[in-house]
Scaffold this active site. Structure first.
Site, PDB file in Angstrom:
ATOM      1  N   LYS A   1       3.369 -44.037  33.278  1.00 19.96           N
ATOM      2  CA  LYS A   1       5.004 -45.231  32.978  1.00 19.96           C
ATOM      3  C   LYS A   1       5.057 -46.366  33.672  1.00 19.96           C
ATOM      4  O   LYS A   1       5.300 -47.504  32.790  1.00 19.96           O
ATOM      5  CB  LYS A   1       5.884 -44.480  33.255  1.00 19.96           C
ATOM      6  CG  LYS A   1       6.965 -43.365  32.492  1.00 19.96           C
ATOM      7  CD  LYS A   1       7.716 -42.992  33.216  1.00 19.96           C
ATOM      8  CE  LYS A   1       9.360 -42.497  32.507  1.00 19.96           C
ATOM      9  NZ  LYS A   1      10.704 -41.313  33.069  1.00 19.96           N
TER      10      LYS A   1
ATOM     11  N   ASP B   1      15.349 -45.138  30.090  1.00 15.56           N
ATOM     12  CA  ASP B   1      16.305 -43.761  31.455  1.00 15.56           C
ATOM     13  C   ASP B   1      17.419 -43.977  32.021  1.00 15.56           C
ATOM     14  O   ASP B   1      17.967 -43.551  32.188  1.00 15.56           O
ATOM     15  CB  ASP B   1      15.308 -43.814  32.392  1.00 15.56           C
ATOM     16  CG  ASP B   1      13.866 -42.644  32.288  1.00 15.56           C
ATOM     17  OD1 ASP B   1      13.904 -42.412  31.427  1.00 15.56           O
ATOM     18  OD2 ASP B   1      12.867 -43.411  32.889  1.00 15.56           O
TER      19      ASP B   1
END
Ligand code: ATR
Length: 272
Positions: free
Chosen positions: A68, A104
């Site tokens: 990520k 997220d």
């Protein structure tokens, strides 16, 4: 030429990802052409693979552990929220470059809101200060909460988040984490404790307020110990599966052209 759109999720390992089920369900539910596949990418190969995927017809990919942070660094363009969180979970290949986003935080907030949660003027309490906590902190700050109490076994990581995200964070020692729940209107577990195969959180939760909303990023099992105790107290409880489902919405819309719904049929498909 009519090319069938492709998308997927890259990680290492990738076998347990639920994203293929999630996007597969939406493709079927909306009758859209397209494929979404899991791709195991070793860290050393990440840059090469990200260069190759668009040439193979991929519109974009979700990104999971351990890529990520590096995916954000490799992108040619990044959303403000990806930069703020310091990680990317959604990449779109457009006009010869990689656009990075991080969904997220909005997945986390949308999951709470779908359960009827609203930001109020009480503090939130966050357990854990790892990668997952960053998106939670950023999104709760954006919702306007006055204060975020954060407690982590390794206190220095919580202090680092305070350094970065500022005055509205208050670090609480791990030994006092149970007691800090007495102040919180929103309680979030971002640690990996309580996950299948891990020990539970080492707390009794006796100070949890019955008017608090309690959520856990762990979704295997769905009903973790903190959620079980919270439910017996009459708290609103929100399991972690919804965050996973909601974070997938923006990517799916960008790659396949339809804004998808998060509903019970999707939960069933992902759990099934
Ligand atoms: P993620 O990206 O899922 O947040 P991470 O960055 O490895 O993963 O963070 C894991 C979180 O779970 C951290 O808050 C970690 O605490 P430490 O920073 O002290 O490591 C927490 N965690 C994991 N195992 C733990 C344990 N046995 N006791 C307490 N906290 C634990």
């Amino acid at each position: 030429m009519n090319v069938i759109p492709l998308a997927g999720v890259i990680g290492h390992p990738i076998g347990h990802s639920k994203s293929p089920r999630l996007h597969g369900h939406w493709l079927r539910a909306y009758g859209l052409p397209g494929h979404y596949i899991p791709i195991d990418v070793a860290p050393d190969d990440l840059a090469d693979i990200l260069e190759t995927l668009p040439k193979m017809g991929f519109r974009g990919v979700n990104v999971t552990v351990p890529h990520k942070e590096r995916a954000l660094a490799l992108a040619g363009k990044a959303s403000a929220r990806a930069l703020r969180i310091g990680a990317a979970n959604t990449l779109t290949f457009r006009e010869g470059r990689i656009e990075a986003d991080n969904t997220d935080g909005i997945g986390f907030i949308e999951n709470l809101k779908q359960a009827g949660w609203q930001a109020d003027d009480r503090p939130a309490a966050i357990l854990g200060a790892g990668g997952a906590a960053r998106a939670v902190v950023v999104s709760l700050l954006e919702e306007g909460l006055p204060e975020i109490l954060i407690s982590n076994r390794t206190r220095a990581r919580a202090e680092a988040l305070k350094q970065e995200f500022g005055a509205r964070l208050r670090v609480v020692d791990w030994a006092r984490a149970d007691a800090m729940l007495a102040e919180a209107g929103t309680v979030v577990n971002t640690t990996s404790l309580g996950m299948q195969g891990n020990a539970p959180l080492p707390f009794t939760f006796e100070h949890l307020r019955e008017d608090a909303t309690v959520t856990d990023l762990v979704y295997a099992p769905l009903r973790t110990e903190i959620l079980r105790v919270a439910a017996t107290k009459g708290c609103k409880t929100v399991d972690g599966l919804g965050m996973l489902l909601h974070q997938g919405v923006p990517g799916f819309e960008r790659w396949f052209g339809q804004r998808p719904q998060v509903d019970q049929a999707l939960r069933d498909a992902v759990l099934g």
